[in-house]
Motif scaffolding. Structure first.
Motif, PDB file in Angstrom:
ATOM      1  N   PRO A   1       0.400  10.570   0.152  1.00 28.61           N
ATOM      2  CA  PRO A   1      -0.415  10.628   1.367  1.00 28.61           C
ATOM      3  C   PRO A   1       0.317  10.337   2.672  1.00 28.61           C
ATOM      4  O   PRO A   1      -0.213  10.648   3.740  1.00 28.61           O
ATOM      5  N   THR A   2       1.502   9.707   2.629  1.00 28.20           N
ATOM      6  CA  THR A   2       2.194   9.365   3.876  1.00 28.20           C
ATOM      7  C   THR A   2       3.672   9.730   3.784  1.00 28.20           C
ATOM      8  O   THR A   2       4.236   9.855   2.690  1.00 28.20           O
TER       9      THR A   2
ATOM     10  N   ARG B   1      -3.021  19.423   5.707  1.00 25.08           N
ATOM     11  CA  ARG B   1      -2.776  17.989   5.535  1.00 25.08           C
ATOM     12  C   ARG B   1      -2.073  17.413   6.764  1.00 25.08           C
ATOM     13  O   ARG B   1      -1.255  18.081   7.395  1.00 25.08           O
TER      14      ARG B   1
ATOM     15  N   ASP C   1       0.032  14.370   6.875  1.00 22.39           N
ATOM     16  CA  ASP C   1       0.655  13.269   6.136  1.00 22.39           C
ATOM     17  C   ASP C   1       2.118  13.076   6.502  1.00 22.39           C
ATOM     18  O   ASP C   1       2.871  12.453   5.758  1.00 22.39           O
TER      19      ASP C   1
ATOM     20  N   SER D   1      -0.873  10.025  -7.459  1.00 19.92           N
ATOM     21  CA  SER D   1      -1.292  10.852  -6.318  1.00 19.92           C
ATOM     22  C   SER D   1      -1.645  12.274  -6.742  1.00 19.92           C
ATOM     23  O   SER D   1      -2.268  13.023  -5.985  1.00 19.92           O
TER      24      SER D   1
ATOM     25  N   SER E   1       2.156  15.697  -2.658  1.00 21.68           N
ATOM     26  CA  SER E   1       0.837  15.084  -2.776  1.00 21.68           C
ATOM     27  C   SER E   1       0.743  13.684  -2.202  1.00 21.68           C
ATOM     28  O   SER E   1      -0.367  13.236  -1.876  1.00 21.68           O
TER      29      SER E   1
ATOM     30  N   VAL F   1      -3.133  20.090  -4.324  1.00 17.48           N
ATOM     31  CA  VAL F   1      -2.318  20.229  -3.108  1.00 17.48           C
ATOM     32  C   VAL F   1      -1.425  21.449  -3.286  1.00 17.48           C
ATOM     33  O   VAL F   1      -0.688  21.542  -4.277  1.00 17.48           O
TER      34      VAL F   1
ATOM     35  N   ASP G   1      -4.777  20.856   1.289  1.00 17.10           N
ATOM     36  CA  ASP G   1      -5.629  20.395   0.190  1.00 17.10           C
ATOM     37  C   ASP G   1      -6.546  21.550  -0.204  1.00 17.10           C
ATOM     38  O   ASP G   1      -7.195  22.160   0.659  1.00 17.10           O
TER      39      ASP G   1
ATOM     40  N   LYS H   1       5.722   6.972   1.946  1.00 21.89           N
ATOM     41  CA  LYS H   1       5.646   7.030   0.490  1.00 21.89           C
ATOM     42  C   LYS H   1       6.471   8.183  -0.067  1.00 21.89           C
ATOM     43  O   LYS H   1       7.062   8.079  -1.151  1.00 21.89           O
TER      44      LYS H   1
END
Length: 434
Positions: free
Chosen positions: A356-357, A209, A211, A65, A354, A146, A179, A360
């Motif tokens: 994305p979710t 972001r 996320d 990522s 960094s 990021v 970002d 994660k």
């Protein structure tokens, strides 16, 4: 696993990269270099290396990522798919550290002209007073794409006699992640600008972001994190990991390691991660302190062995090649051990920024806490076994030997083993039945 040969090659490349400019100007600034502190370690337990991120990607897919950009090369123009309506322009502050958007107070000391100018401009010209901090890699000079938005709260100016600004101490709060889309003035990051210490600072177009959406399927992950953290917290508070905590930090452990519940962890996600990051920083500083202490001991001993007065500070170039090699080898070994430890306050947290979710992020953080639990539990069990061995009574250690009577000091004990022939059996019978 980190291979020593690979590490040494990377380290050599880093030294060549960083020392190239100094070699060119060595004769002009030799006197200035000798005024440096007595021991400048090439291995200061810094993990802000792009090569290290690539190496870890082979073991942890979450590291994929991470992405990087060269601020001196751009991108300085729009790319396909970018929407400038959602972008904000703000100063860019490269730094070899990672900040969680926790809204807690942080302090930054600024001495470089470009950083001082940035703070002054934010105070005079900007209504939002925000800037973006981004992780800067020590080996390549590139920055993470990021970053974290910092809000300027206050600052203190330290001046010298001629009223020139010597240093600015900034009070700020990390508020959000963004970002980094475009570098507006890449020339500000050029070698020429950095060598001449020009006051122009970087500016970038950034995009907030989205996320952190909670999907409702993360409860099991959160529970696992809380359970593992509780074990780690208990072990640290019991003093099992005292070798990795600075003595003056023990009194603050209760505040640094608060109790977590599913509710307060989710509600204060970034603040909780920052608490864990503080623990990682504490462990790193302690390791660095131990390394510096050992290096200083070697340097003082080597200097005293020469005889004559002890002149302080001691410079590395004044030591013999053998002593310098000993110190460098110890630094490399310590760096490799630290890499394997898994308490990294820099790259691991850049991954958390960094990913994305939210799910994660939780998965990755869960592996971090779980790994530390296994490590400290292993240390605790080793200490318990060692303590049991020390407390074992002496008579218990010799009891097994005392139970078997001696067969005669004048006779070889080995001869009392099971005889191999009839003659030997008869001989033994005679001795037993005189």
């Amino acid at each position: 696993m980190y291979q020593p040969n690979v590490f040494l090659q990377r380290l050599a490349s880093l030294l060549i990269f960083r020392l190239g400019f100094h070699v060119a100007y060595s004769f002009a600034i030799r006197g200035f270099i000798r005024s440096f502190p007595s021991h400048l370690s090439i291995c200061n337990l810094n993990t802000a290396f792009e090569w290290l991120a690539e190496d870890r990607e082979n073991e942890q897919s979450a590291y994929s990522s991470l992405s990087w950009l060269d601020p001196a090369a751009g991108p300085a123009s729009p790319t396909i798919g970018d929407n400038f309506d959602d972008m904000i322009e703000m100063p860019l502050y490269p730094i070899s550290a990672t900040y969680m958007p926790s809204n807690t107070t942080h302090f930054l000391n600024n001495m470089k002209p470009r950083n001082v100018q940035m703070v002054l401009d934010l105070d005079r010209l900007s209504s939002h007073r925000q800037f973006c901090v981004a992780l800067s890699c020590t080996d390549t000079g590139r920055i993470a794409t990021v970053g974290t938005v910092m809000s300027l709260v206050d600052f203190d100016v330290e001046r010298v006699e001629n009223d020139m600004i010597r240093k600015i101490r900034v009070t700020c709060r990390p508020e959000a992640t963004v970002d980094i889309k475009h570098i507006m003035n890449p020339k500000a990051a050029s070698w020429e600008s950095r060598i001449q210490d020009k006051p122009e600072y970087l500016k970038a177009k950034v995009q907030h972001r989205t996320d952190m959406e909670f999907l409702g399927k993360e409860e099991d992950l959160v529970t696992s994190i809380i359970e593992n953290y509780a074990v780690v917290r208990k072990i640290y508070l019991n003093g099992t990991e005292s070798q990795n905590i600075l003595p003056h930090a023990f009194n603050a452990l209760n505040d640094a390691l608060p109790e977590w519940t599913n509710t307060n962890f989710v509600e204060n996600f970034w603040e909780s991660l920052e608490k864990w990051q503080t623990l990682c920083n504490t462990v790193r500083e302690n390791r660095q302190g131990i390394l510096s202490s050992k290096c200083n001991e070697i340097m003082v001993a080597a200097t005293c062995a020469k005889g004559g007065p002890l002149n302080l500070p001691i410079h590395m170039e004044d030591l013999t090649p053998e002593v310098q090699r000993e110190i460098r080898n110890m630094e490399v070994r310590t760096q490799l051990d630290y890499f394997e430890m898994g308490m990294d306050p820099c790259l691991d947290f850049q991954v958390l920024l960094s990913l994305p979710t939210y799910s994660k992020k939780l998965e990755f953080f869960s592996t971090m806490v779980s790994k530390e639990r296994k490590r400290v539990e292993s240390i605790m069990h080793s200490k318990l076994r060692a303590r049991e061995e020390q407390e074992k009574p002496e008579d218990e250690e010799t009891s097994s030997a005392a139970e078997i009577p001696r067969k005669g000091a004048w006779f070889d004990d080995a001869a009392w083993d099971e005889p191999e022939n009839e003659t030997a059996k008869k001989t033994i019978k005679i001795f037993h039945n005189p």
